[in-house]
Design an enzyme around this catalytic site. Structure first.
Site, PDB file in Angstrom:
ATOM      1  N   HIS A 157       2.011  -2.561  -0.366  1.00 28.72           N
ATOM      2  CA  HIS A 157       1.351  -1.455  -1.076  1.00 28.72           C
ATOM      3  C   HIS A 157       1.862  -1.374  -2.521  1.00 28.72           C
ATOM      4  O   HIS A 157       2.613  -0.472  -2.898  1.00 28.72           O
ATOM      5  CB  HIS A 157       1.634  -0.161  -0.309  1.00 28.72           C
ATOM      6  CG  HIS A 157       0.880   1.032  -0.763  1.00 28.72           C
ATOM      7  ND1 HIS A 157      -0.492   1.067  -0.817  1.00 28.72           N
ATOM      8  CD2 HIS A 157       1.301   2.249  -1.161  1.00 28.72           C
ATOM      9  CE1 HIS A 157      -0.876   2.263  -1.233  1.00 28.72           C
ATOM     10  NE2 HIS A 157       0.196   2.998  -1.455  1.00 28.72           N
ATOM     11  N   GLU A 256      -3.294  -3.656  -3.211  1.00 29.30           N
ATOM     12  CA  GLU A 256      -2.455  -4.216  -2.155  1.00 29.30           C
ATOM     13  C   GLU A 256      -3.202  -5.241  -1.313  1.00 29.30           C
ATOM     14  O   GLU A 256      -4.349  -5.024  -0.916  1.00 29.30           O
ATOM     15  CB  GLU A 256      -1.911  -3.107  -1.255  1.00 29.30           C
ATOM     16  CG  GLU A 256      -2.966  -2.178  -0.712  1.00 29.30           C
ATOM     17  CD  GLU A 256      -2.348  -0.943  -0.086  1.00 29.30           C
ATOM     18  OE1 GLU A 256      -1.575  -1.076   0.893  1.00 29.30           O
ATOM     19  OE2 GLU A 256      -2.640   0.155  -0.570  1.00 29.30           O
TER      20      GLU A 256
END
Length: 280
Positions: A157, A256
């Site tokens: 992320h 991500e």
């Protein structure tokens, strides 16, 4: 020759590696969380919130949180999984041929009792961060070391420091279908994605993206993952996040590599995913 030193980031034990060309990476053992990546010119490429706890009491807002074994609430367990709130081990480091790396590992015996009880599967994770010139490569390996198939989702992320959100765009997604936070499935028509409001979009993976900011261009590539997730909370949602200053949403974009839906991994099998970021 790479120099590896033990350090602290806030109150968190961390490892820093400095390559011969001056590039640096700092990773906390908590979450195997990449907190800082500086290219050889000294520029910081990642964003970490000024308001996030750095004491292990909760997941870190910024850098590169490691999502496993589920993405968000797409599974029965802890939101975004336990990997980002578990303490990993530094299991290898070094450098040769212009590459410098840190490798971290996590298995079932490393978990807090509540996490081990909630997810009763034998597994081995390894995550290697490699500096190579103006590039950072993250190699994520998931091994099912048990006797039963288990399902998992995964993501890195990544929070990029973009300086000014209004001057930021992402190219490489034109004509790609995406699902937004309203669960609408649409097709991106414009050559570049710009940020004027909240974005929470799930795209099918493409070979490469380009992140353009006011002061940098980054090329993002992935293998092994199924999706790109693009996120910025926008003004209203940012104000509701206690671990993010109200105006900090103007400084970052999350892009991500992910496999957001849990997929089965057979006993003894291995999944690998690679994410490479190159600063032009």
């Amino acid at each position: 020759m790479a120099v590896v030193t033990m350090t602290q980031y806030g109150a968190l034990p961390a490892v820093q590696i400095t390559a011969a060309d001056g590039a640096e990476a700092t990773v906390s053992l908590f979450g195997a969380h990449l907190l800082s990546w500086k290219t050889g010119d000294g520029k910081e490429r990642l964003f970490v919130s000024s308001q996030t706890p750095l004491d292990g009491s909760k997941a870190i807002r910024g850098g590169v949180p490691v999502i496993f074994p589920q993405f968000n609430v797409r599974g029965p367990g802890l939101r975004h999984g336990f990997a980002r709130v578990s303490t990993w081990r530094l299991t290898n480091s070094g450098g040769d041929g212009g590459k410098s790396f840190l490798e971290f590992s996590l298995n079932r015996s490393d978990l807090a009792p509540e996490h081990a009880q909630a997810w009763p599967h034998a597994f081995e994770l390894s995550l290697r961060f490699t500096l190579h010139g103006d590039a950072l490569e993250s190699d994520f390996r998931v091994r099912n070391s048990g006797e039963q198939t288990f399902p998992f989702g995964v993501a890195l992320h990544t929070y990029y420091d973009v300086g000014h959100l209004a001057a930021t765009s992402i190219s490489g997604l034109q004509h790609q279908r995406y699902t937004d936070h309203h669960q609408n499935t649409l097709t991106q028509e414009h050559p570049a994605l710009h940020f004027t409001e909240k974005h929470d979009r799930l795209y099918q993976s493409t070979p490469a993206l380009t992140l353009n900011t006011a002061n940098a261009t980054l090329r993002l590539e992935q293998q092994g993952y199924d999706n790109w997730v693009v996120w910025n909370p926008g003004q209203a949602d940012a104000a509701a996040l206690v671990d993010l200053a109200d105006d900090e949403y103007l400084r970052f974009v999350c892009i991500e590599p992910a496999r957001i839906d849990q997929q089965p991994l057979d006993a003894g099998a291995v999944w690998t995913g690679t994410h490479r970021i190159t600063a032009d």
